[in-house]
Scaffold this motif. Structure first.
Motif, mmCIF file in Angstrom:
data_model
loop_
_atom_site.group_PDB
_atom_site.id
_atom_site.type_symbol
_atom_site.label_atom_id
_atom_site.label_comp_id
_atom_site.label_asym_id
_atom_site.label_seq_id
_atom_site.Cartn_x
_atom_site.Cartn_y
_atom_site.Cartn_z
ATOM 1 N N GLU A 22 41.094 37.304 44.424
ATOM 2 C CA GLU A 22 42.259 38.153 44.169
ATOM 3 C C GLU A 22 42.247 39.367 45.091
ATOM 4 O O GLU A 22 43.279 39.724 45.672
ATOM 5 C CB GLU A 22 42.240 38.595 42.706
ATOM 6 C CG GLU A 22 43.436 39.396 42.270
ATOM 7 C CD GLU A 22 43.351 39.746 40.801
ATOM 8 O OE1 GLU A 22 43.247 40.944 40.487
ATOM 9 O OE2 GLU A 22 43.385 38.820 39.960
ATOM 10 N N GLU A 23 41.093 39.989 45.250
ATOM 11 C CA GLU A 23 40.998 41.158 46.120
ATOM 12 C C GLU A 23 41.326 40.773 47.568
ATOM 13 O O GLU A 23 42.058 41.487 48.258
ATOM 14 C CB GLU A 23 39.609 41.782 46.032
ATOM 15 C CG GLU A 23 39.489 43.043 46.878
ATOM 16 C CD GLU A 23 38.117 43.666 46.816
ATOM 17 O OE1 GLU A 23 38.036 44.894 46.915
ATOM 18 O OE2 GLU A 23 37.120 42.932 46.680
ATOM 19 N N ILE A 24 40.811 39.650 48.012
ATOM 20 C CA ILE A 24 41.097 39.175 49.372
ATOM 21 C C ILE A 24 42.592 38.933 49.534
ATOM 22 O O ILE A 24 43.190 39.326 50.548
ATOM 23 C CB ILE A 24 40.297 37.897 49.682
ATOM 24 C CG1 ILE A 24 38.818 38.231 49.812
ATOM 25 C CG2 ILE A 24 40.813 37.223 50.951
ATOM 26 C CD1 ILE A 24 37.893 37.024 49.826
ATOM 27 N N TYR A 25 43.213 38.317 48.548
ATOM 28 C CA TYR A 25 44.652 38.055 48.592
ATOM 29 C C TYR A 25 45.435 39.360 48.730
ATOM 30 O O TYR A 25 46.347 39.462 49.553
ATOM 31 C CB TYR A 25 45.094 37.304 47.338
ATOM 32 C CG TYR A 25 46.588 37.215 47.222
ATOM 33 C CD1 TYR A 25 47.308 36.299 47.973
ATOM 34 C CD2 TYR A 25 47.292 38.076 46.391
ATOM 35 C CE1 TYR A 25 48.687 36.231 47.893
ATOM 36 C CE2 TYR A 25 48.670 38.023 46.294
ATOM 37 C CZ TYR A 25 49.367 37.095 47.050
ATOM 38 O OH TYR A 25 50.732 37.054 46.977
ATOM 39 N N TYR A 26 45.099 40.368 47.949
ATOM 40 C CA TYR A 26 45.820 41.640 48.010
ATOM 41 C C TYR A 26 45.607 42.342 49.353
ATOM 42 O O TYR A 26 46.514 43.001 49.874
ATOM 43 C CB TYR A 26 45.438 42.563 46.856
ATOM 44 C CG TYR A 26 46.081 42.161 45.553
ATOM 45 C CD1 TYR A 26 47.466 42.031 45.446
ATOM 46 C CD2 TYR A 26 45.320 41.907 44.431
ATOM 47 C CE1 TYR A 26 48.062 41.655 44.254
ATOM 48 C CE2 TYR A 26 45.912 41.537 43.231
ATOM 49 C CZ TYR A 26 47.276 41.414 43.151
ATOM 50 O OH TYR A 26 47.870 41.039 41.976
ATOM 51 N N LYS A 27 44.424 42.206 49.937
ATOM 52 C CA LYS A 27 44.187 42.793 51.257
ATOM 53 C C LYS A 27 45.053 42.109 52.315
ATOM 54 O O LYS A 27 45.626 42.781 53.184
ATOM 55 C CB LYS A 27 42.708 42.694 51.630
ATOM 56 C CG LYS A 27 41.840 43.669 50.866
ATOM 57 C CD LYS A 27 40.385 43.539 51.248
ATOM 58 C CE LYS A 27 39.530 44.542 50.489
ATOM 59 N NZ LYS A 27 38.103 44.431 50.827
ATOM 60 N N LEU A 101 27.090 35.974 43.655
ATOM 61 C CA LEU A 101 26.768 37.395 43.803
ATOM 62 C C LEU A 101 26.419 37.729 45.245
ATOM 63 O O LEU A 101 26.818 38.787 45.755
ATOM 64 C CB LEU A 101 25.618 37.790 42.877
ATOM 65 C CG LEU A 101 25.939 37.852 41.392
ATOM 66 C CD1 LEU A 101 24.664 38.096 40.585
ATOM 67 C CD2 LEU A 101 26.981 38.922 41.096
ATOM 68 N N ASP A 102 25.676 36.849 45.897
ATOM 69 C CA ASP A 102 25.319 37.077 47.303
ATOM 70 C C ASP A 102 26.533 37.028 48.220
ATOM 71 O O ASP A 102 26.602 37.752 49.212
ATOM 72 C CB ASP A 102 24.294 36.032 47.776
ATOM 73 C CG ASP A 102 22.906 36.272 47.196
ATOM 74 O OD1 ASP A 102 22.642 37.403 46.724
ATOM 75 O OD2 ASP A 102 22.087 35.334 47.234
ATOM 76 N N SER A 103 27.504 36.184 47.883
ATOM 77 C CA SER A 103 28.669 36.025 48.760
ATOM 78 C C SER A 103 29.724 37.109 48.588
ATOM 79 O O SER A 103 30.530 37.335 49.469
ATOM 80 C CB SER A 103 29.299 34.651 48.544
ATOM 81 O OG SER A 103 29.915 34.587 47.258
ATOM 82 N N VAL A 104 29.702 37.796 47.448
ATOM 83 C CA VAL A 104 30.703 38.823 47.167
ATOM 84 C C VAL A 104 30.187 40.161 47.677
ATOM 85 O O VAL A 104 29.147 40.638 47.250
ATOM 86 C CB VAL A 104 31.010 38.900 45.653
ATOM 87 C CG1 VAL A 104 31.909 40.071 45.347
ATOM 88 C CG2 VAL A 104 31.645 37.598 45.183
ATOM 89 N N LYS A 105 30.951 40.744 48.599
ATOM 90 C CA LYS A 105 30.574 42.037 49.165
ATOM 91 C C LYS A 105 31.391 43.140 48.494
ATOM 92 O O LYS A 105 32.605 43.105 48.497
ATOM 93 C CB LYS A 105 30.833 42.053 50.676
ATOM 94 C CG LYS A 105 30.143 40.940 51.434
ATOM 95 C CD LYS A 105 28.642 41.055 51.358
ATOM 96 C CE LYS A 105 27.977 39.933 52.113
ATOM 97 N NZ LYS A 105 26.881 39.342 51.415
ATOM 98 N N LEU A 106 30.700 44.095 47.927
ATOM 99 C CA LEU A 106 31.358 45.248 47.293
ATOM 100 C C LEU A 106 31.209 46.449 48.235
ATOM 101 O O LEU A 106 30.414 47.334 48.006
ATOM 102 C CB LEU A 106 30.725 45.557 45.935
ATOM 103 C CG LEU A 106 30.873 44.475 44.875
ATOM 104 C CD1 LEU A 106 30.136 44.874 43.612
ATOM 105 C CD2 LEU A 106 32.331 44.216 44.569
ATOM 106 N N ASP A 107 32.010 46.464 49.274
ATOM 107 C CA ASP A 107 31.870 47.496 50.299
ATOM 108 C C ASP A 107 32.823 48.669 50.113
ATOM 109 O O ASP A 107 33.347 49.228 51.055
ATOM 110 C CB ASP A 107 32.069 46.885 51.694
ATOM 111 C CG ASP A 107 33.327 46.062 51.788
ATOM 112 O OD1 ASP A 107 33.270 44.886 51.374
ATOM 113 O OD2 ASP A 107 34.359 46.574 52.275
ATOM 114 N N GLY A 108 33.034 49.059 48.885
ATOM 115 C CA GLY A 108 33.803 50.264 48.610
ATOM 116 C C GLY A 108 35.228 50.054 48.808
ATOM 117 O O GLY A 108 36.162 50.487 48.447
#
Length: 108
Positions: A22-27, A101-108
């Motif tokens: 979802e986050e990728i889609y919105y970006k 978890l490893d594939s998801v990057k939470l880069d702020g």
């Protein structure tokens, strides 16, 4: 009891995976909207249309922030669950959760 714990891991893994998508889609949507606004400005389009498209862009940016916030919470929930269920580390669901978890990057 282990089946219930494995099911919880599977559900929380799915939530993290869905929220990351979802986050990728919105970006992507936000980037496309920026391009649309720039194109309208370059073509000297109607001010009202440009203004409305700018509103759409702002909403899209807010959705990025919201989805990132929800993803961070879900990510943390899954980490906490895995830390409490270390005895299930041989299960396929546990390994899949670690991969997500490893594939998801939470880069702020």
């Amino acid at each position: 009891m282990a089946d219930l714990k494995i099911r919880q891991i599977k559900i929380k893994t799915g939530i993290v995976r869905r929220l990351a998508k979802e986050e990728i889609y919105y970006k992507i949507e936000s980037k496309q909207q920026v391009e649309k606004v720039e194109r309208l400005k370059a073509e000297a389009g109607c001010e009202h249309v440009i203004w409305k498209q700018m509103e759409v862009l702002q909403e899209s940016k807010m959705m990025i922030q919201d989805s990132h916030r929800r993803l961070a919470i879900a990510h943390e929930d899954l980490i906490n669950l895995l830390e409490t269920e270390v005895d299930l580390d041989v299960s396929e669901e546990y390994k899949e959760a670690l991969n997500v978890l490893d594939s998801v990057k939470l880069d702020g």
